[in-house]
Motif scaffolding. Structure first.
Motif, PDB file in Angstrom:
ATOM      1  N   GLU A 108       0.824  -1.204   0.000  1.00  0.00           N
ATOM      2  CA  GLU A 108       0.000   0.000   0.000  1.00  0.00           C
ATOM      3  C   GLU A 108       0.861   1.257   0.000  1.00  0.00           C
ATOM      4  O   GLU A 108       0.488   2.276  -0.562  1.00  0.00           O
ATOM      5  CB  GLU A 108      -0.928  -0.012   1.218  1.00  0.00           C
ATOM      6  CG  GLU A 108      -2.148   0.834   1.017  1.00  0.00           C
ATOM      7  CD  GLU A 108      -3.376   0.194   1.642  1.00  0.00           C
ATOM      8  OE1 GLU A 108      -3.918   0.807   2.541  1.00  0.00           O
ATOM      9  OE2 GLU A 108      -3.771  -0.901   1.237  1.00  0.00           O
ATOM     10  N   GLU A 113      -1.729   7.940  -3.969  1.00  0.00           N
ATOM     11  CA  GLU A 113      -3.128   8.297  -4.164  1.00  0.00           C
ATOM     12  C   GLU A 113      -3.188   9.602  -4.931  1.00  0.00           C
ATOM     13  O   GLU A 113      -2.386  10.499  -4.722  1.00  0.00           O
ATOM     14  CB  GLU A 113      -3.832   8.479  -2.806  1.00  0.00           C
ATOM     15  CG  GLU A 113      -3.902   7.222  -1.977  1.00  0.00           C
ATOM     16  CD  GLU A 113      -5.048   6.307  -2.404  1.00  0.00           C
ATOM     17  OE1 GLU A 113      -6.030   6.830  -2.955  1.00  0.00           O
ATOM     18  OE2 GLU A 113      -4.938   5.083  -2.192  1.00  0.00           O
ATOM     19  N   ARG A 114      -4.164   9.694  -5.791  1.00  0.00           N
ATOM     20  CA  ARG A 114      -4.329  10.951  -6.509  1.00  0.00           C
ATOM     21  C   ARG A 114      -5.079  11.912  -5.589  1.00  0.00           C
ATOM     22  O   ARG A 114      -6.139  11.586  -5.043  1.00  0.00           O
ATOM     23  CB  ARG A 114      -5.144  10.749  -7.770  1.00  0.00           C
ATOM     24  CG  ARG A 114      -5.191  11.973  -8.640  1.00  0.00           C
ATOM     25  CD  ARG A 114      -6.017  11.721  -9.864  1.00  0.00           C
ATOM     26  NE  ARG A 114      -7.423  11.724  -9.555  1.00  0.00           N
ATOM     27  CZ  ARG A 114      -8.193  12.796  -9.620  1.00  0.00           C
ATOM     28  NH1 ARG A 114      -7.667  13.951  -9.998  1.00  0.00           N
ATOM     29  NH2 ARG A 114      -9.461  12.749  -9.326  1.00  0.00           N
ATOM     30  N   SER A 135      -7.606   6.677  -9.512  1.00  0.00           N
ATOM     31  CA  SER A 135      -7.554   6.771  -8.061  1.00  0.00           C
ATOM     32  C   SER A 135      -6.120   6.787  -7.558  1.00  0.00           C
ATOM     33  O   SER A 135      -5.869   7.118  -6.415  1.00  0.00           O
ATOM     34  CB  SER A 135      -8.359   5.628  -7.422  1.00  0.00           C
ATOM     35  OG  SER A 135      -7.603   4.452  -7.436  1.00  0.00           O
ATOM     36  N   GLY A 136      -5.166   6.443  -8.419  1.00  0.00           N
ATOM     37  CA  GLY A 136      -3.783   6.517  -7.962  1.00  0.00           C
ATOM     38  C   GLY A 136      -2.842   5.869  -8.960  1.00  0.00           C
ATOM     39  O   GLY A 136      -3.268   5.307  -9.962  1.00  0.00           O
ATOM     40  N   ASN A 149     -10.657   3.679 -10.434  1.00  0.00           N
ATOM     41  CA  ASN A 149     -11.725   3.465  -9.480  1.00  0.00           C
ATOM     42  C   ASN A 149     -12.952   2.963 -10.224  1.00  0.00           C
ATOM     43  O   ASN A 149     -13.635   3.719 -10.903  1.00  0.00           O
ATOM     44  CB  ASN A 149     -12.016   4.787  -8.756  1.00  0.00           C
ATOM     45  CG  ASN A 149     -13.167   4.656  -7.793  1.00  0.00           C
ATOM     46  OD1 ASN A 149     -13.648   3.545  -7.547  1.00  0.00           O
ATOM     47  ND2 ASN A 149     -13.618   5.767  -7.263  1.00  0.00           N
TER      48      ASN A 149
END
Lengths: 158, 1026
Positions: A108, A113-114, A135-136, A149
């Protein structure tokens, strides 16, 4: 084994290629990958809607992911697959991708992350649609994995 | 052994069934006042009676009390002592109401106050002194051997036992019964009632409350039973030993008892009373409040002969004259079973899947061996039946709902002195249970509305030369894949003028809007929230809920509501409800490469034209293809065009289609042409398709929510080969293709507006006291009513929240030298189109919407932000350039464009060809604001002239113009070698892909829509940069 998991939280992504770039969605959102690409077109629907397809008695709405990401649509071929999502992601639907990739397990910590920038409109707008989808990103040894996402797909077809 | 809950649940279910029918029966009885149907009285009596009986077992004291007094009243009716006068029926109805309430909450029923109704009912019993005395006269009973029997009954009851019946005392051991035959007391009672009447009953353990279940020790239950059965039969039927049956002597009890046929009892076998002394037990219903002094009974007083058909609703076979054996009736009883709806839903879904598999198999079987083919055929048959049966489980007759309405109407009529007749048809139309449940409230409300608002008082009706009694008719029927319910009344109708008035008072619409609305549209206003046309609020239908609630309710079901009304004549409300039923027969057709299903219920016939007919038989009106089918003119829709055009057909699109096929070259014409004649409501039309495949039963799957808004589809299905096919929404297609005429008037109006060159529809409004402003209507997105007190301030800026969005308010006096805003709280916000930021222009008063000549005067008065002035309605009016105003107030909003696509530094000269002076003015203004030099021309010819006079850097031209249109103009420009390099933008109101293509072909470089200023200016800047 278990301990390791706790120490290093990680996520698994179902990856696929679009225009030779690598994208991924959270594997927990994915119901299955299917090679049925015989779509029934829905006239009047937005271009991003590829059509309906029957997967074992259940009708799924298939979206053309290429158009979401700003690529031109292209004909399906032997490598084309549809990724179907679980019911909690939305009413039965899936996306058409050029080619399916491996499942990646990523720490993780390595996912960036965006962050939603302030001036972005909350929704709508062609730009907004594509941006909401991202989303990233995650750096892999041999490239970049863009994480999408899946939950914002249906909202952005119009 | 049954436990508490099960027994009570059984009781509640049964009591509800009885109460459901009682109401209707009582109302019917009232109608036959003079000659009441004996059978009907019996039926009601038995219903109440069985409630009373069972409630006694369960210790439901209050229910028992009430049922008892009702029963007594009914028994008098049965005996002919009373006639079913309205007052009695009234009292009985209110009794039944309370019973129903108590049954609904059975556990708290003992806390319900029933004194009022009880007194009312018992008061009525006083009316007959003779009966009273009979009731007070106890009769001693004795058995055949002369032994006395512990039952006490009164003369009245005895008298009412039909003379052909014999009396017995039956002794049951409930514990044994439950243990060995698994029979609960309720079942026993029902069994007994199917072959005779229970006059009285008692249990030898008075304190024992059976709600707790049955005790382990023996429990003696004695029944005084009247039946036409012989003792032998009784033994067989009841399964009791002979020593458990006592025959009671009917003759000689009292000399007064009329018993002409009562000869046979004496010849019957004597049954010795072998049982120990029966304690004189109290029945468990404390009956002290009973006014008629009838001995305490928890008794059943039933007649045998006509019993079974009415009591057991599922058993429709009348068993008149022939006693039904208890064992059989027991079987009947267990034939109903309550099933969780979820289970049914699941079954339904599985049946749907099975149909799919079946269809696939059928496809398979066509090519396979005979043996497997026969198996598949059997599968086909079984599946079809299975599917039908499962569907039936969810269907219930709408009569279940309609049945409640007569009472409503009657009560209302009585209370308000109106005479109202309600006629009902189509009660047997079956509806899905879910729809039925949802429909209850809206329908009740509609009927109430009819009674309250529509039907006039008798005096008024007589004055209007109508029959005194108003008439409401309610009918249900299947049509076009929908269930239709019509509610018609012959009342006063809805007065459109009244609605107009009301709509103005409530400020729902402006005067001008109302004037332009058709009467039908006006009627639809009553469906808006907060609209009520009666001034009085009545307790029935004026409690703040109106037609909007009904509308929402119907909408929720996916249905529609239509209103039609003739003032003074009546109103008609038409409800259409969808079939949620998942399987429908469809016609499968092919268009292009895909199959589509058309619900067969919409299909009238199929027509195929050959050879020359293909071109000659389809004629054209101005913009609609029609076909003469026998004596009817059918509008024709080409399905391929419907699919190909992503927006609803405009007049123009229709004209194009007509043109396209009229000029179809003869060598291009197909050999044949098929179309389906389809029906929506009263409208028929032809849908031209490529090919017809056949009919098929298909499983309807709803459209995916993301594409549900597409009006031409109603769902999707999976075909035999596993491919998905779309199901067409015939009504949606008709609307899409513009043959449903609702919107045609409006469309004609907008078209007129576009074609009338120098007229513009403008909104006239005021801000300050003095000036009148005008703004072009096509530039307005909408107008919001706001309150000044809701305005919030951020620094100097004012904002108001509209639909959850903070909207910036622009006050005209901030950007123009005009008088300050009027002092009032109630203001309007005019929200312009083509502006991305949420904002609105503040106005204090909307004067009107009107067509105004826009030959604008720029000499008398001019200011930056105005287009000019004109005299409208005798007032000098300032025509606003809204985009310029916004730019003056918030220049940074436009910075992005300016910086991205800055206007060229050197002054560029632009030729603007536009026939409408308003647009000429407007667009010129846009261009000038960005620093261009603009020269205008009214049409293509004038444009060419200007080009000969001077050099231009850019051409901006309208398309539709008199003398020379934009197409010809550009073709001419491009012919001239010196000028064919000048970039050109077509600027038009037409937004069709075809026009776009044509424009490019003629030589335009770009194609832009009028009014979108930002986009237009960006284009201009981009083009000049090249």
């Amino acid at each position: 084994m278990k301990k390791e998991n706790i120490d290093k939280p990680s996520r698994q992504f179902c990856t696929f290629q679009i225009s030779e770039r690598l994208f991924g969605v959270d594997i927990l959102d994915v119901k299955e990958v299917n090679q049925e690409t015989d779509f029934t077109p829905i006239f009047h629907a937005p271009k991003k809607v590829k059509g309906y397809v029957n997967i074992r008695g259940q009708i799924h709405l298939i979206l053309d992911l290429r158009l979401f990401l700003g690529f031109e649509s292209k004909k399906t071929d032997d490598a084309s697959r549809v990724i179907l999502f679980k019911p909690e992601v939305g009413d039965p639907f899936g996306v058409l991708v050029d080619q399916i990739g491996d499942v990646f397990e990523v720490d993780e910590a390595r996912i960036e992350e965006r962050v939603r920038e302030e001036h972005e409109l909350p929704e709508g707008g062609e730009q907004g649609g594509a941006l909401n989808l991202l989303s990233g990103v995650c750096k892999l040894e041999n490239g970049l994995l863009v994480i999408l996402n899946s939950r914002s797909l249906l909202k952005n077809i119009w | 052994m049954e436990n508490d809950t099960e027994m009570i649940d059984d009781f509640v279910t049964e009591a509800k069934e009885h109460l459901d029918t009682i109401e209707e029966d009582l109302l019917n009885l009232e109608k036959q006042k003079d000659n009441p149907d004996r059978k009907l009285v019996d039926k009601v009596f038995r219903a109440i009676h069985s409630i009373k009986g069972a409630s006694g077992f369960l210790g439901l004291r209050k229910i028992g009390d009430l049922a008892h007094v009702m029963e007594t009243l009914l028994s008098m009716m049965r005996a002919g002592e009373l006639r079913p006068e309205s007052e009695f029926i009234d009292a009985l109805l209110s009794g039944a109401d309370i019973l129903a309430t108590m049954v609904d909450d059975v556990r708290h029923s003992n806390e319900v106050d029933i004194t009022t109704v009880h007194e009312r009912l018992s008061g009525m019993l006083d009316l007959s002194p003779k009966v009273k005395s009979e009731l007070n006269t106890a009769v001693k009973l004795s058995c055949s051997e002369g032994n006395e029997i512990s039952f006490d009954i009164n003369e009245f009851t005895l008298k009412n036992i039909p003379s052909n019946m014999s009396l017995y005392v039956l002794r049951y051991d409930l514990t044994e019964l439950a243990r060995h035959e698994n029979k609960g007391p309720l079942v026993l009672i029902r069994e007994l009632l199917s072959t005779g009447d229970i006059i009285d009953a008692k249990i030898d353990v008075p304190s024992y409350d059976l709600r707790e279940g049955l005790p382990k020790e023996h429990l003696l239950y004695e029944v005084l039973y009247a039946t036409i059965l012989f003792p032998d039969d009784i033994q067989e039927v009841t399964g009791l030993k002979s020593d458990q049956i006592l025959h009671v002597r009917r003759d000689g009890l009292r000399k007064t008892v009329p018993s002409p046929q009562l000869q046979e009892p004496d010849s019957e076998p004597e049954i010795p009373d072998a049982e120990p002394e029966i304690p004189d037990a109290e029945s468990e219903i404390p009956d002290s409040s009973s006014p008629c002094q009838e001995p305490r009974i928890s008794a059943q007083n039933y007649r045998a002969s006509e019993l079974s058909p009415e009591i057991e609703t599922e058993n429709r076979e009348p068993a008149r004259g022939k006693p039904v054996s208890p064992s059989k009736s027991c079987v009947n009883l267990s034939r109903t079973l309550r099933i969780d709806v979820d289970v049914l839903d699941k079954l339904m879904m599985l049946a749907g899947e099975l149909v799919l598999v079946r269809n696939q198999q059928l496809l398979f079987a066509e090519t396979s061996a005979a043996l497997s083919r026969s198996a598949v055929q059997r599968l086909d048959i079984v599946t079809t039946e299975l599917q039908e049966t499962i569907m039936r489980t969810r269907m219930q007759p709408i009569g279940k709902l309609f049945g409640k309405l007569p009472r409503l109407v009657r009560d209302f009529g009585k209370k308000h002195g109106k005479q109202i007749k309600l006629s009902i048809s189509g009660s047997d139309v079956e509806l899905d249970k879910t729809i039925l449940e949802f429909l209850a409230d809206p329908l009740t409300h509609l009927i109430r509305n009819c009674c309250d608002h529509a039907i006039e008082s008798p005096e008024k009706r007589i004055r209007a030369k109508k029959p005194e009694a108003g008439c409401i008719s309610l009918s249900a029927y299947h049509e076009a894949g929908h269930i239709n319910i019509d509610i018609r009344d012959d009342g006063r109708g809805i007065d459109p003028d009244l609605i107009r008035k009301k709509a103005m008072e409530n400020q729902i619409k402006t005067k001008d809007e109302l004037e332009r609305m058709s009467n039908k549209d006006i009627l639809r206003l009553v469906l808006l929230p907060g609209f009520s046309t009666t001034d009085k609020v009545t307790d029935l239908s004026g409690r703040g809920v109106g037609m909007d609630v009904v509308k929402t309710g119907i909408d929720k079901l996916g249905g529609t509501l239509d209103l039609e009304s003739t003032t003074g004549k009546g109103t008609e409300i038409h409800l259409r409800l969808p079939l949620t039923l998942a399987i429908i027969p469809c016609l499968v057709v092919v268009e292009g490469e895909n199959r589509y299903a058309i619900p067969q219920i919409n299909l009238v016939e199929l027509v195929c034209l050959y050879d020359k007919d293909v071109t000659t038989k389809i004629e054209c009106t101005e913009n609609q293809e029609i076909y003469r089918l026998r004596d009817r003119l059918l509008p024709m829709i080409r399905f391929s065009e419907v699919l190909a055009r992503p927006t609803m057909f405009t007049h123009k699109a229709k004209a194009e289609i007509t043109e396209k096929y009229r000029n179809q070259l003869t060598d291009n014409v197909p050999e044949s042409l098929s179309f389906a004649v389809l029906k929506v409501g009263n409208l028929c039309f032809g849908l031209i398709i490529d090919r017809v495949l056949g009919t098929e039963e298909i499983v309807v799957k709803p459209m995916h929510p993301a594409v549900k808004s597409l009006s031409i589809y109603s769902g999707a299905t999976i075909m035999g080969d596993g491919k998905v096919a779309l199901i067409l929404d015939v009504e949606g297609i008709a609307a899409y293709a513009g043959i449903i005429t609702d919107n045609s008037a409006e469309e004609a109006r907008t078209n007129k507006m576009k074609s009338d060159e120098n007229l513009q529809t403008v909104l006239l409004f005021k801000y300050g006291e003095k000036e009148q402003f005008a703004m072009s209507l096509p530039l307005i997105r909408r107008i919001e009513r706001i309150s000044i007190s809701d305005i919030e301030y951020i620094g100097e800026k004012e904002f108001v929240t509209i639909n959850g969005i903070s909207t910036w308010i622009l006050r005209p006096d901030k950007v123009l030298t005009v008088s300050p805003g009027a002092e009032r709280d109630d203001m309007f916000l005019i929200i312009p189109k083509y502006i991305r930021q949420p904002m609105g222009l503040l106005a204090s008063e909307l004067v009107d919407i009107q067509e105004a000549s826009v030959e604008l005067n720029v000499e008398s008065y001019m200011e930056d932000g105005l287009l000019g002035t004109s005299v409208v309605r005798d007032h000098m009016t300032l025509f606003i350039d809204i985009y310029r105003l916004i730019e003056k107030a918030e220049p940074e909003w436009f910075d992005e464009r300016r910086t991205e696509n800055p206007p060229p530094d050197a002054i560029k000269q632009v030729l603007l060809v536009e026939d409408a002076s308003f647009f000429r003015q407007l667009i010129k203004g846009y261009l000038k604001a960005d620093g261009y030099k603009v020269i205008t021309a009214e049409n293509g010819q004038a444009g060419l002239d200007r080009m000969n006079e001077t050099q231009f850097d850019l051409i901006v031209s309208d398309i539709e113009m008199p003398v020379m249109d934009g197409w010809d103009f550009m073709e001419n420009v491009r012919k001239n070698e010196q000028k064919n390099h000048i970039p050109a933008v077509a600027l038009t109101a037409l937004d069709a892909e075809k026009d776009r293509e044509k424009a490019i072909k003629c030589g335009y470089d770009r194609y832009e829509i009028k009014l979108d200023r930002e986009r237009f200016l960006t284009t201009v800047a981009e083009m000049l940069k090249k």
